[in-house]
Design a protein around this motif. Structure first.
Motif, PDB file in Angstrom:
ATOM      1  N   GLY A  38       0.717  -1.243   0.015  1.00  0.00           N
ATOM      2  CA  GLY A  38       0.118  -0.005  -0.061  1.00  0.00           C
ATOM      3  C   GLY A  38       0.910   1.164   0.074  1.00  0.00           C
ATOM      4  N   LEU A  39       2.052   1.218   0.677  1.00  0.00           N
ATOM      5  CA  LEU A  39       2.674   2.497   0.640  1.00  0.00           C
ATOM      6  C   LEU A  39       3.507   2.761  -0.473  1.00  0.00           C
ATOM      7  CD1 LEU A  39       4.042   2.675   4.326  1.00  0.00           C
ATOM      8  CD2 LEU A  39       1.692   3.314   3.294  1.00  0.00           C
ATOM      9  N   GLN A  45       8.365   0.109   3.774  1.00  0.00           N
ATOM     10  CA  GLN A  45       7.500  -1.097   3.312  1.00  0.00           C
ATOM     11  C   GLN A  45       7.943  -1.483   1.910  1.00  0.00           C
ATOM     12  OE1 GLN A  45       3.004  -0.706   2.313  1.00  0.00           O
ATOM     13  NE2 GLN A  45       2.712  -2.310   3.999  1.00  0.00           N
ATOM     14  N   ASP A  77      -5.685  -2.699   0.527  1.00  0.00           N
ATOM     15  CA  ASP A  77      -5.528  -4.055   1.291  1.00  0.00           C
ATOM     16  C   ASP A  77      -6.648  -5.008   1.207  1.00  0.00           C
ATOM     17  OD1 ASP A  77      -3.345  -3.251   2.304  1.00  0.00           O
ATOM     18  OD2 ASP A  77      -3.883  -3.232   4.479  1.00  0.00           O
ATOM     19  N   GLY A  94       0.504  -6.266   4.090  1.00  0.00           N
ATOM     20  CA  GLY A  94      -0.705  -5.217   4.520  1.00  0.00           C
ATOM     21  C   GLY A  94      -0.858  -5.115   6.039  1.00  0.00           C
ATOM     22  N   SER A  95      -2.039  -4.381   6.510  1.00  0.00           N
ATOM     23  CA  SER A  95      -2.064  -4.350   7.669  1.00  0.00           C
ATOM     24  C   SER A  95      -2.748  -5.401   8.243  1.00  0.00           C
ATOM     25  CB  SER A  95      -3.111  -3.231   8.037  1.00  0.00           C
ATOM     26  OG  SER A  95      -2.922  -2.591   8.898  1.00  0.00           O
ATOM     27  N   ASN A 150       4.718  -2.493  11.362  1.00  0.00           N
ATOM     28  CA  ASN A 150       4.127  -0.966  10.987  1.00  0.00           C
ATOM     29  C   ASN A 150       4.703  -0.132  12.177  1.00  0.00           C
ATOM     30  OD1 ASN A 150       2.590   1.133   9.947  1.00  0.00           O
ATOM     31  ND2 ASN A 150       1.041   0.183   9.936  1.00  0.00           N
ATOM     32  N   ARG A 153       1.608   3.886  16.744  1.00  0.00           N
ATOM     33  CA  ARG A 153       0.618   4.780  15.849  1.00  0.00           C
ATOM     34  C   ARG A 153       0.577   6.001  16.711  1.00  0.00           C
ATOM     35  NH1 ARG A 153      -1.729   1.598  11.901  1.00  0.00           N
ATOM     36  NH2 ARG A 153      -3.219   3.266  11.187  1.00  0.00           N
ATOM     37  N   ARG A 174      -9.892   9.949  10.291  1.00  0.00           N
ATOM     38  CA  ARG A 174      -9.960   8.676   9.175  1.00  0.00           C
ATOM     39  C   ARG A 174      -9.183   7.455  10.234  1.00  0.00           C
ATOM     40  NH1 ARG A 174      -5.674   4.689   7.995  1.00  0.00           N
ATOM     41  NH2 ARG A 174      -6.551   3.610   6.516  1.00  0.00           N
ATOM     42  N   MET A 176      -8.671   3.043  10.149  1.00  0.00           N
ATOM     43  CA  MET A 176      -8.583   1.731   9.297  1.00  0.00           C
ATOM     44  C   MET A 176      -9.931   1.199   9.275  1.00  0.00           C
ATOM     45  SD  MET A 176      -4.861   0.075   9.711  1.00  0.00           S
ATOM     46  CE  MET A 176      -4.584   0.289  11.522  1.00  0.00           C
ATOM     47  N   PHE A 197      -6.582   3.201   3.226  1.00  0.00           N
ATOM     48  CA  PHE A 197      -5.312   4.096   3.111  1.00  0.00           C
ATOM     49  C   PHE A 197      -4.924   4.780   1.880  1.00  0.00           C
ATOM     50  CE2 PHE A 197      -0.560   4.939   2.733  1.00  0.00           C
ATOM     51  CZ  PHE A 197      -0.481   5.473   4.004  1.00  0.00           C
ATOM     52  N   GLU A 213      -4.080   8.601  11.920  1.00  0.00           N
ATOM     53  CA  GLU A 213      -3.127   7.986  12.899  1.00  0.00           C
ATOM     54  C   GLU A 213      -2.326   7.087  12.305  1.00  0.00           C
ATOM     55  OE1 GLU A 213      -5.447   4.907  12.914  1.00  0.00           O
ATOM     56  OE2 GLU A 213      -3.923   4.717  14.732  1.00  0.00           O
ATOM     57  N   ASN A 214      -0.971   7.113  12.249  1.00  0.00           N
ATOM     58  CA  ASN A 214      -0.263   6.068  11.663  1.00  0.00           C
ATOM     59  C   ASN A 214       1.205   6.587  12.458  1.00  0.00           C
ATOM     60  OD1 ASN A 214      -0.508   4.171   9.499  1.00  0.00           O
ATOM     61  ND2 ASN A 214      -1.641   5.991   8.919  1.00  0.00           N
ATOM     62  N   TRP A 241       2.573  -5.406  10.275  1.00  0.00           N
ATOM     63  CA  TRP A 241       2.077  -5.776   8.946  1.00  0.00           C
ATOM     64  C   TRP A 241       2.126  -7.213   9.031  1.00  0.00           C
ATOM     65  CZ3 TRP A 241       5.642  -1.146   7.075  1.00  0.00           C
ATOM     66  CH2 TRP A 241       4.711  -0.235   6.691  1.00  0.00           C
TER      67      TRP A 241
HETATM   68  C1  TK8 Z   1      -0.863   0.691   4.173  1.00  0.00           C
HETATM   69  C2  TK8 Z   1      -1.721   0.465   5.518  1.00  0.00           C
HETATM   70  C3  TK8 Z   1      -1.062   1.241   6.407  1.00  0.00           C
HETATM   71  C4  TK8 Z   1      -2.254   1.435   7.791  1.00  0.00           C
HETATM   72  C5  TK8 Z   1      -3.232   2.375   7.541  1.00  0.00           C
HETATM   73  O1  TK8 Z   1      -1.341  -0.174   3.064  1.00  0.00           O
HETATM   74  O2  TK8 Z   1      -4.002   1.791   6.852  1.00  0.00           O
HETATM   75  O3  TK8 Z   1      -3.389   3.363   8.325  1.00  0.00           O
HETATM   76  O4  TK8 Z   1      -1.389   1.716   8.809  1.00  0.00           O
HETATM   77  O5  TK8 Z   1      -0.027   0.953   6.870  1.00  0.00           O
HETATM   78  O6  TK8 Z   1      -1.683  -0.620   5.636  1.00  0.00           O
END
Ligand code: TK8
Length: 338
Positions: A38-39, A45, A77, A94-95, A150, A153, A174, A176, A197, A213-214, A241
């Motif tokens: 995803g990134l 990643q 994902d 992925g997550s 990952n 957060r 936002r 997940m 994401f 948040e990440n 991940w």
């Molecule tokens: C990337 C996501 C990301 C996750 C999110 O595909 O969705 O916020 O933290 O790392 O998996």
């Protein structure tokens, strides 16, 4: 006696040599592996995916090739997970949080403040509990190889510094696509909105949402600092991940091919965690340099936030089952005592 010993040594040396070229004699066919993430390529990643691809190629004597596709170009994902289950795509990272709809036990990793540091995270994920959760995947059509980091957060938003729970009031945040995250931030008073994401940057840019948040690494590599002013150090949960393979496809591989992938996955995991931690240690200063305003929470406010979130434990326990929940608590006690 002596000449014989020499011969034995020579034979042993030849054996070592042969085993390092073992890939040649192994049951390995030419394979093309589509591996989605995803990134972007410049992220932790992306770097670890590149290393995984190199390892697979090397260990298979150049027969197995990984076509890495980042930036959710193969879909977010949840879409890639379905492609893996159906056999239309071979692998992804992925997550774990977005997997909960498929394997409810994955919700364990969404528990706020489950682990206190990365040492505990590694021990839990790589130990019997992590394995138990991974072993729930095959019945759903997926094979889990390893957990990557990952990370812890932290919260960013464009409205105001969040120094206490009350500051969440009126913030469109936002989260997940995961019920535990939704519950967590509703409990804290935010207006929580689930989004993939891949849609996050533009949602922040257009102010469809105010915050997200990440881990620091992602805030940096995804350039969220361009559209977010405030960063509050909350460390509210550690996110893993997970590297996944399509079970439909995995079952068509030889043991040797599976070993190549497993070995490469483990090497990529060790690299990824080290790389992520090194980048993470510098990232906060980098984000400050990019103009973000950073605040820590006072011990008292952090404690209040933690207290509010203890009720989420019951939600997670109900989702993963009381047995797994209790085993996890016992394992954490062991990890902390040891
Ligand atoms: C990337 C996501 C990301 C996750 C999110 O595909 O969705 O916020 O933290 O790392 O998996």
């Amino acid at each position: 006696m002596k000449p014989i010993r020499r011969t034995t040594l020579a034979l042993a040396a030849a054996g070592l040599l042969a085993s390092s070229f073992a890939a040649v004699a192994q049951d390995i066919k030419p394979r093309l592996i589509r591996f989605g993430y995803g990134l972007n390529e410049q992220s932790n990643q992306g770097r670890a995916t590149k290393l995984f691809a190199e390892q697979v190629e090397k260990l298979s004597g150049g027969k197995m090739k990984v076509r890495a596709v980042g930036a959710a170009a193969l879909g977010p994902d949840t879409q890639m997970q379905q492609a893996l289950i159906g056999g239309a795509q071979e692998m992804m990272v992925g997550s774990t949080a977005t997997l909960v709809g498929i394997t409810k036990e994955m919700a364990l990793w969404d528990t706020p403040f489950l682990v206190n540091n990365v040492k505990e995270a590694d021990a839990l994920l790589d130990g019997p509990i992590g394995t138990k959760v991974i072993n729930k995947l095959p019945e759903k059509g997926l094979v889990g190889l390893v957990y990557w980091e990952n990370g812890f957060r932290n919260l960013t938003n464009s409205k105001r510094p969040v120094t206490k729970a009350e500051d969440f009031d009126g913030i469109k945040l936002r989260v997940m696509q995961n019920p535990v995250f939704l519950d967590t931030f509703k409990t804290l008073g935010a207006n929580a909105v689930p989004l993939p994401f891949s849609e996050l940057f533009s949602a922040l840019e257009t102010k469809t949402v105010d915050g997200q948040e990440n881990p620091y690494n992602t805030i940096l590599s995804s350039k969220f600092y361009e559209v977010q002013k405030y960063l509050s150090v909350t460390n509210h949960v550690y996110s893993p991940w997970i590297v996944l393979a399509s079970k439909k496809w995995w079952d068509t591989l030889s043991k040797d091919e599976q070993n190549v992938l497993m070995q490469a996955a483990k090497t990529s995991r060790d690299f990824e965690r080290k790389d992520t931690r090194e980048e993470g240690a510098k990232a906060l200063a980098d984000l400050k340099g990019k103009g973000m305003q950073i605040n820590e929470l006072s011990a008292a406010e952090a404690g209040r936030m933690r207290d509010k979130l203890t009720k989420i434990n019951a939600t997670v326990a109900a989702s993963v089952g009381m047995d797994l929940w209790n085993e996890t608590q016992a394992e954490l006690k062991k990890i902390r005592g040891g």
